[in-house]
Design an enzyme around this catalytic site. Structure first.
Site, PDB file in Angstrom:
ATOM      1  N   GLU A   1       0.840  -1.205   0.000  1.00 17.15           N
ATOM      2  CA  GLU A   1       0.000   0.000   0.000  1.00 17.15           C
ATOM      3  C   GLU A   1       0.868   1.246   0.000  1.00 17.15           C
ATOM      4  O   GLU A   1       1.774   1.376   0.826  1.00 17.15           O
ATOM      5  CB  GLU A   1      -0.892  -0.014   1.244  1.00 17.15           C
ATOM      6  CG  GLU A   1      -1.589   1.295   1.546  1.00 17.15           C
ATOM      7  CD  GLU A   1      -2.161   1.340   2.953  1.00 17.15           C
ATOM      8  OE1 GLU A   1      -2.301   2.462   3.494  1.00 17.15           O
ATOM      9  OE2 GLU A   1      -2.465   0.279   3.526  1.00 17.15           O
ATOM     10  N   LYS A   9     -10.509  -2.786   7.948  1.00 23.40           N
ATOM     11  CA  LYS A   9      -9.285  -2.316   8.599  1.00 23.40           C
ATOM     12  C   LYS A   9      -9.665  -1.742   9.959  1.00 23.40           C
ATOM     13  O   LYS A   9     -10.414  -0.764  10.040  1.00 23.40           O
ATOM     14  CB  LYS A   9      -8.627  -1.245   7.723  1.00 23.40           C
ATOM     15  CG  LYS A   9      -7.569  -0.405   8.419  1.00 23.40           C
ATOM     16  CD  LYS A   9      -7.109   0.711   7.491  1.00 23.40           C
ATOM     17  CE  LYS A   9      -6.259   1.735   8.208  1.00 23.40           C
ATOM     18  NZ  LYS A   9      -5.801   2.807   7.292  1.00 23.40           N
TER      19      LYS A   9
END
Length: 210
Positions: A43, A132
């Protein structure tokens, strides 16, 4: 094809490298070091220098070997730009239904941030693939267990914030399915060799808790 790839890589090793602050000139070397160590979900936060360029270079260099995407995504209109750059996953620090829906429409993996059952339920209703939990420093095994008990069976949680090789074993046996690793894995100034060694240590620590 992004969701099956994510599912496969996440099942093999559920660790996501967060390269906050990485630059386009260094990102490929860092990415290659991560893949060599075994971490294959990467990411690039959108508050990094020229993040779309880094995502594009990583996607081109690591295509077929890793899944690359963007984090700290706040603007729904950024989803399409990330997809054009080759991004495959959108990670946000919050729950935003429009970002989740646009992520799904673009064929990307959606990993929104949440902290409460209400946020988690809203994210799943909008189409999130995985949740998340953020900030991880405030999460406990008991709180995750309680949340998992009231959410649909099969909901996956990734803990982000404060995770390192020193404390990842703390989550052994919890309802956490994976981890997003930031500064304990990469921070500006570290060489690919440094990152590779940190990745190897992190994987050993994770595997020890399996």
């Amino acid at each position: 094809m992004n969701e099956p790839l994510f599912d496969r890589l996440f099942a093999e090793l559920p660790l996501i490298a967060i390269l906050r602050g990485v630059t386009p000139d260094e990102c490929v070397g860092i990415g290659e070091a991560l893949v060599a160590a075994g971490i294959r979900i990467v990411e690039v936060p959108m508050n990094s220098p020229d993040p779309l360029a880094s995502i594009e270079r990583l996607a081109q260099a690591l295509g077929g070997r890793a899944l690359v995407g963007a984090g700290t995504v706040y603007r729904p209109e950024d989803v399409e730009a990330i997809a054009r750059a080759g991004g495959q996953i959108i990670v946000t620090p919050h729950t935003d239904g429009e970002i989740i829906r646009r992520t799904r429409d673009a064929g990307l993996v959606s990993a929104p941030g949440c902290f409460t059952p209400s946020e988690a339920a809203a994210a799943l209703a909008a189409g999130a693939h995985i949740l998340k939990l953020f900030p991880g420093e405030l999460v406990t095994p008991a709180s995750v267990r309680a949340m998992a008990a009231v959410l649909p069976k099969g909901t996956r949680f990734v803990l982000v914030g404060g995770v390192s090789a020193d404390n990842i074993a703390y989550w052994r046996g919890s309802a956490i399915h994976g981890f997003g690793i930031g500064s304990s894995l990469y921070k500006p100034g570290l060489s690919p060799q440094d990152v590779g060694l940190r990745a190897a240590d992190l994987i050993v620590a994770y595997r020890a808790g399996e």
